[in-house]
Design a protein around this motif. Structure first.
Motif, mmCIF file in Angstrom:
data_model
loop_
_atom_site.group_PDB
_atom_site.id
_atom_site.type_symbol
_atom_site.label_atom_id
_atom_site.label_comp_id
_atom_site.label_asym_id
_atom_site.label_seq_id
_atom_site.Cartn_x
_atom_site.Cartn_y
_atom_site.Cartn_z
ATOM 1 N N VAL A 1 15.514 39.534 52.159
ATOM 2 C CA VAL A 1 15.731 39.971 53.540
ATOM 3 C C VAL A 1 17.098 40.643 53.643
ATOM 4 O O VAL A 1 18.084 40.162 53.100
ATOM 5 C CB VAL A 1 15.641 38.775 54.513
ATOM 6 C CG1 VAL A 1 16.153 39.146 55.901
ATOM 7 C CG2 VAL A 1 14.214 38.261 54.593
ATOM 8 N N ASP A 2 17.135 41.770 54.315
ATOM 9 C CA ASP A 2 18.383 42.469 54.592
ATOM 10 C C ASP A 2 18.761 42.119 56.019
ATOM 11 O O ASP A 2 18.142 42.603 56.969
ATOM 12 C CB ASP A 2 18.198 43.977 54.420
ATOM 13 C CG ASP A 2 19.507 44.754 54.504
ATOM 14 O OD1 ASP A 2 20.521 44.174 54.959
ATOM 15 O OD2 ASP A 2 19.513 45.931 54.123
ATOM 16 N N GLY A 3 19.741 41.260 56.170
ATOM 17 C CA GLY A 3 20.135 40.825 57.502
ATOM 18 C C GLY A 3 21.601 40.495 57.572
ATOM 19 O O GLY A 3 22.181 39.981 56.616
ATOM 20 N N PHE A 4 22.237 40.821 58.681
ATOM 21 C CA PHE A 4 23.658 40.579 58.912
ATOM 22 C C PHE A 4 24.515 41.338 57.904
ATOM 23 O O PHE A 4 25.554 40.872 57.476
ATOM 24 C CB PHE A 4 23.971 39.085 58.928
ATOM 25 C CG PHE A 4 23.289 38.373 60.074
ATOM 26 C CD1 PHE A 4 23.844 38.387 61.344
ATOM 27 C CD2 PHE A 4 22.072 37.738 59.886
ATOM 28 C CE1 PHE A 4 23.204 37.755 62.400
ATOM 29 C CE2 PHE A 4 21.422 37.106 60.938
ATOM 30 C CZ PHE A 4 21.992 37.123 62.203
ATOM 31 N N GLY A 5 24.034 42.526 57.514
ATOM 32 C CA GLY A 5 24.845 43.430 56.716
ATOM 33 C C GLY A 5 24.639 43.402 55.219
ATOM 34 O O GLY A 5 25.276 44.175 54.502
ATOM 35 N N ALA A 6 23.788 42.534 54.725
ATOM 36 C CA ALA A 6 23.545 42.475 53.279
ATOM 37 C C ALA A 6 22.237 41.732 53.018
ATOM 38 O O ALA A 6 21.598 41.228 53.944
ATOM 39 C CB ALA A 6 24.705 41.793 52.570
#
Length: 168
Positions: free
Chosen positions: A119-124
Motif C-alpha cells: 500500500v502506498d499511503g502517507f507518502g511511502a
C-alpha cells in the motif's frame, strides 16, 4: 491461511508495561512474515530510515498504521531479527525489527491478513517483513491485461520478495 501462531499479551497501538511477542506466521502468498502476539501482520514504512530509532508515522498515519509499542519485545520461535525499542515523539516505546519500526494496519481484520502489503499511503509504501526483519517488497498483486485485435498481452508481476542486499 496456512500457519500457526502462539498467543501472548500485547495490543497494537497501546502502550504495554511489559513485553510484546513478535512471531513468525506462514502466509499462503507472502511466505514467512512477522506478526504480533495475536497473529496480526506487522509492517515497515519506507518513509522511515532503518536503524535511526525514529518513526515518521504519527497522527492520522498512526491511526491507520498503529505502531507496535512495548517496553520489552520478545522474539518468538523462528524470529531471527534483532528486536529493539525506541521512544516515539508521543512518548510511547515502539518496537523495531532489524532497525525497522513495526506497525500494524487498521485494514487487517483477522490474524494473517496482509491487506497493507504494498500500500502506498502517507507518502511511502508499506511492506511485511521476513523473520530476519528484511522487507518483502514486490509481493503486491499480479495483474494481466489483454488487448483485442493483435492479441497483445501485458503481464505485470511483482514477485520475488525481499530487498536484494544493500543496507535494507
Amino acid at each position: 491461511m496456512g500457519g500457526e501462531t502462539t498467543t501472548g499479551g500485547t495490543t497494537q497501538g497501546t502502550t504495554m508495561a511489559g513485553s510484546a511477542t513478535v512471531q513468525v506466521y506462514s502466509h499462503d502468498s507472502l511466505g514467512d512474515i512477522l506478526v504480533d502476539a495475536e497473529g496480526m501482520t506487522l509492517y515497515m514504512f519506507e518513509s522511515d530510515t532503518k536503524g535511526t530509532g525514529a518513526s515518521t508515522c504519527s497522527g492520522s498515519c498512526a491511526g491507520a498504521w498503529p505502531p507496535l509499542v512495548a517496553s520489552d519485545p520478545t522474539a518468538g520461535q523462528g524470529v531471527t531479527a534483532d528486536l529493539t525499542t525506541f521512544e516515539r515523539g508521543d512518548g510511547d516505546t515502539q518496537v523495531a525489527a532489524n532497525g525497522w519500526p513495526l506497525y500494524g494496519y487498521a485494514g487487517d481484520e483477522n490474524p494473517g491478513d496482509a491487506n497493507g502489503q504494498g500500500v502506498d499511503g502517507f507518502g511511502a509504501e508499506w511492506y511485511v517483513l521476513g523473520p530476519d526483519g528484511t522487507p518483502k517488497e514486490g509481493n503486491e498483486m499480479t495483474t494481466t491485461t489483454t488487448s483485442g485485435g493483435g492479441g497483445a498481452t501485458t503481464t505485470t508481476s511483482s514477485g520475488g520478495g525481499g530487498y536484494g542486499g544493500g543496507d535494507y
